[in-house]
Design a protein around this motif. Structure first.
Motif, PDB file in Angstrom:
ATOM      1  N   VAL A 656       0.952  -1.145   0.144  1.00 58.74           N
ATOM      2  CA  VAL A 656      -0.072   0.096  -0.004  1.00 58.74           C
ATOM      3  C   VAL A 656       0.897   1.346   0.013  1.00 58.74           C
ATOM      4  N   SER A 658       0.667   5.193   0.115  1.00 59.16           N
ATOM      5  CA  SER A 658      -0.347   6.184   0.774  1.00 59.16           C
ATOM      6  C   SER A 658       0.514   7.596   0.695  1.00 59.16           C
ATOM      7  N   THR A 660      -0.764  11.203   2.589  1.00 58.69           N
ATOM      8  CA  THR A 660      -1.627  11.883   3.596  1.00 58.69           C
ATOM      9  C   THR A 660      -1.315  13.345   3.496  1.00 58.69           C
ATOM     10  N   SER A 711      -7.853   4.243  -3.808  1.00 58.29           N
ATOM     11  CA  SER A 711      -8.807   4.613  -3.023  1.00 58.29           C
ATOM     12  C   SER A 711      -8.385   5.862  -2.212  1.00 58.29           C
ATOM     13  N   VAL A 712      -9.563   6.732  -1.619  1.00 57.53           N
ATOM     14  CA  VAL A 712      -9.392   7.964  -1.156  1.00 57.53           C
ATOM     15  C   VAL A 712     -10.061   8.097   0.136  1.00 57.53           C
ATOM     16  N   GLU A 713      -9.605   8.609   1.224  1.00 56.86           N
ATOM     17  CA  GLU A 713     -10.368   8.810   2.560  1.00 56.86           C
ATOM     18  C   GLU A 713     -10.052   9.931   3.068  1.00 56.86           C
ATOM     19  N   THR A 722      -6.374  11.056   2.507  1.00 58.20           N
ATOM     20  CA  THR A 722      -5.255  10.110   2.136  1.00 58.20           C
ATOM     21  C   THR A 722      -5.521   9.439   0.644  1.00 58.20           C
ATOM     22  N   SER A 724      -4.412   6.355  -1.491  1.00 61.82           N
ATOM     23  CA  SER A 724      -3.727   5.199  -1.462  1.00 61.82           C
ATOM     24  C   SER A 724      -3.910   4.235  -2.718  1.00 61.82           C
ATOM     25  N   ARG A 726      -3.164   0.240  -3.921  1.00 65.09           N
ATOM     26  CA  ARG A 726      -2.781  -1.158  -3.505  1.00 65.09           C
ATOM     27  C   ARG A 726      -2.309  -1.909  -4.767  1.00 65.09           C
TER      28      ARG A 726
END
Length: 756
Positions: A656, A658, A660, A711-713, A722, A724, A726
């Motif tokens: 992963v 990432s 941030t 993905s995004v958070e 954040t 990411s 994978r």
């Protein structure tokens, strides 16, 4: 005398042999140990009884008869205990009660060998000694007779309550007890006490063989056909001798005295004539017994060798799955005589066993998952499972894990309601199962049944696989014809449209690559040369203009690159040059390269070093760097103040990457739109007009073609976000293969279907 010695020798050797076989088969079972001890004591009793018959002196006769009674005492007590615990492996009696029983047995044995039982024993020349009963009989008779009667009652109750194979076993045991006591009562008790003759006493050891033999057979179970045959032949011999002795005894007791009184012929001559008359009678008895035992053992027996040849001939004439399955089901019904039979074949996608055909099972709709313990066991063991034998195997198993597995398998067979499961394997790969219920006759499956099914299983598996492949080819051909007919009409209508679209796309790509991309590259090159002073010193008022021109040219080139990537992706011409990639090293280099950009905005750009070395990924390094650069560049671009943290870690079989940041953040609604084409959220188009809205879309498609995802958070607006990425690690199930040059085909998730 010779005949008597032979009979005693046969009885002793048979009892000792059975004692050894039963004990060795499962020395931990209380049932096995009790029968072994009982057989051993009967063998000793047989020897002492034979010696007592021919005792010539009074002291010898007295002691030998007392020893006969001494060893007969534990026979009655052990018989009771055996009937009580059969067929369990443990005693099931409290220590206090067992101590009481054994104490009572020991006291009775002590009384039996003392003058209290037989104060006087009178030797009779040419016959067995005649004992005079004493007060000890008041203890001996209740203990021994009560033990025998109680054991018989317990056995009858078990027989009435039992079902299936347990009832069959109890039936054999009851038959052995009945035969033994019938012979003892008729030829010993009645003959000695009513007719006052001891002529049958020397043959007493022979009368125990039906009980010991049948008991051993039920404990060893039915599958050992050779043991079964030997035991029943022994019983046949026992009945033969018993029948001859009965005929001879009746002649001696009734016919000889009458003939001697009527004719005056001496009794010895009449007895000799009676013995000669018994010979043809014995022959008739032997023929009848042989016929009965053969009928009992081999009733309606099938010649499995011929059955295999017949089945092979029938199978060679068909390849249709319906005919093949019906042929096997008919064989199970007519040859093996199973109440029900089910053929299950492995389903290709999930690997579960699904019913293909059945007989006598009604609507059998159960499926067996690929992870079922029965399937797992047969995949490795490749041996026929017989439900009746699992209990015996469990008794002998010492490994707790294996014991637990056997218990689960036994429960699974009860759930399926089958008595036998035959694995069907091709090239050591389990492709199906043959489930068989109980036999129509109620008899268990014998060794010859298992051998026949073991020989049949490879033929069955091959025939079923060929039939299955043939059926699949027919279905595929039929489906293919239908689809081809349908597709032909659609293709004819769409073919021209596809040609026009392909031509337009080709023209667009040609224009984009040659008419746009090439001039822009040259333009950016000349601008760079102007800014570096290659054509003379640039005036201060010209530098801002040249910077704007350089940035605009770069944005146009990036836009064209993204458009070309999208075109390649959606047309299936997007190539991946796969190699082993160190994601940690790539992240470090990117952080170093973009550190000046972060410093110019007064942002902290940090890289979290992994605590341990991470495995590489198989990927296109250039494309992976493109995605990582997009994430990091966006973070710097959309973060006004604060810091950006870059990290690489391993989660399961994935790496992963990432990024941030402490930037503007995103709402849940904005996150759902973020990866669409030409989508820019969070007011980015107002603050940074140079964006195209294609970078994240292309990034997701690239990573998905590496069998990963992005993905995004974000906690919400103003709280940062954040991003990411994978990708699978090398060697995992989803990882691409090193050295491949793959051309992938993607259909964008966001694309809308346009009606033709």
């Amino acid at each position: 005398m010779i005949v008597e010695n032979i009979i005693v020798a046969v009885a002793v050797i048979t009892n000792l042999t059975i004692a050894y076989l039963v004990y060795v088969r499962n020395s931990r079972s209380a049932t096995h140990r009790l029968l072994a001890v009982l057989s051993l004591i009967i063998a000793i009793w047989s020897i002492v009884n034979a010696l007592s018959v021919h005792a010539e002196t009074n002291p010898a006769a007295t002691w030998l008869v007392r020893f006969v009674m001494f060893f007969s005492t534990p026979v009655g007590v052990l018989f009771f205990l055996l009937m009580y615990i059969y067929p369990r492996s443990t005693l099931g009696i409290s220590r206090k009660i067992l101590t009481l029983i054994l104490t009572l047995m020991a006291v009775t044995m002590a009384v039996s060998i003392s003058p209290l039982l037989f104060p006087v024993v009178t030797p009779i020349p040419g016959a067995a000694p005649k004992p005079t009963p004493g007060i000890g009989m008041l203890l001996y008779v209740p203990v021994v007779v009560f033990g025998i009667i109680s054991g018989v009652i317990i056995l009858i109750r078990k027989f009435l309550k039992a079902s299936g194979i347990e009832r069959i076993q109890a039936g054999y045991l009851l038959a052995g007890v009945t035969i033994m006591f019938s012979l003892i009562i008729a030829l010993l008790v009645i003959a000695v006490n009513v007719f006052e003759t001891t002529v049958f006493v020397p043959y007493a050891p022979l009368f125990t063989l039906p009980f010991v033999g049948l008991t051993a057979y039920t404990i060893i179970r039915h599958r050992l056909m050779d043991v079964r045959l030997a035991i029943f032949r022994t019983l046949s011999l026992t009945f033969l001798i018993g029948g001859v002795l009965s005929v001879y005894g009746l002649l001696i007791l009734f016919a000889v005295p009458l003939i001697s009184d009527a004719t005056g012929i001496r009794g010895e001559l009449t007895a000799a004539a009676a013995a000669l008359l018994s010979v043809p009678v014995a022959r008739l008895i032997q023929q009848a017994l042989t016929k009965i035992t053969d009928k009992f053992l081999f009733q309606s027996r099938v010649d499995y060798q011929k059955a295999l040849v017949k089945l092979s001939q029938e199978l060679s004439g068909t390849i249709r799955i319906e005919e093949v399955t019906q042929t096997f089901l008919r064989a199970m019904r007519e040859m093996v005589r199973s109440k029900k039979a089910v053929i299950m074949l492995r389903e290709e996608k999930e690997g579960e066993m699904v019913p293909m055909a059945s007989a006598g099972a009604g609507s059998f709709n159960l499926t067996i998952p690929a992870g079922n313990p029965v399937v797992q066991h047969l995949r490795h063991a490749e041996q026929i499972l017989v439900k009746d034998e699992l209990a015996v195997i469990q008794e002998q198993e010492l490994n707790p894990e294996h014991l637990e597995e056997l218990t689960v398998i036994q429960n699974s067979m009860l759930w399926l309601d089958v008595a036998l499961i035959v694995p069907l394997s091709v090239n050591k790969e389990l492709m199906g199962l043959l489930l068989l219920g109980d036999k129509l006759s109620g008899q268990p499956y014998l060794q010859e049944d298992v051998e026949f099914l073991s020989a049949l299983a490879p033929q069955a598996a091959t025939a079923l696989e060929n039939a299955q492949l043939y059926q699949q080819s027919l279905k595929f051909g039929e489906r293919l014809r239908t689809e081809v007919d349908l597709a032909t009409h659609e293709l004819e209508a769409a073919n021209q449209q596809l040609k026009d679209l392909d031509k337009a796309k080709s023209e667009f790509l040609s224009i984009a690559s040659h008419q746009l991309y090439t001039p822009l590259t040259a333009l950016r090159g000349y601008i760079s040369m102007l800014m570096e002073g290659d054509f003379g010193k640039v005036a201060p008022q010209q530098e801002p203009v040249l910077n704007i021109l350089e940035k605009s040219a770069s944005r146009l080139i990036d836009l064209i690159k993204n458009l070309l990537d999208i075109s390649r992706i959606e047309s299936g011409r997007f190539e991946l040059n796969l190699e082993s990639v160190d994601l940690v090293e790539m992240a470090k280099v990117l952080v170093q390269d973009l550190m000046p950009n972060a410093i110019s905005k007064r942002l902290k750009l940090l890289f979290e070093e992994p605590t341990q070395k991470l495995p590489p990924a198989i990927a296109d390094q250039q494309r992976l760097r493109q995605v990582m650069l997009n994430f990091l560049d966006n973070a710097i671009k959309y973060t006004p103040v604060g810091k950006i943290v870059v990290a690489v870690k391993q989660e399961g079989a994935e790496l992963v990457f990432s990024v941030t940041d402490t930037g503007k953040g995103l709402t849940a609604e904005e996150i759902t739109k973020l990866f669409n084409k030409f989508s820019r959220v969070g007011g980015a188009s107002r603050f940074h007009t140079e964006g195209t809205g294609l970078g994240l879309y292309v990034a997701r498609q690239i990573i998905r073609e590496h069998h990963g995802d992005v993905s995004v958070e974000s906690p919400g607006t103003g709280h940062g976000s954040t991003f990411s990425m994978r990708v699978p690690i090398v060697g995992s199930s989803k990882s691409l293969r090193l050295g491949d040059k793959a051309t992938v085909i993607i259909k964008a998730a966001e694309s809308q279907r346009v009606p033709v």
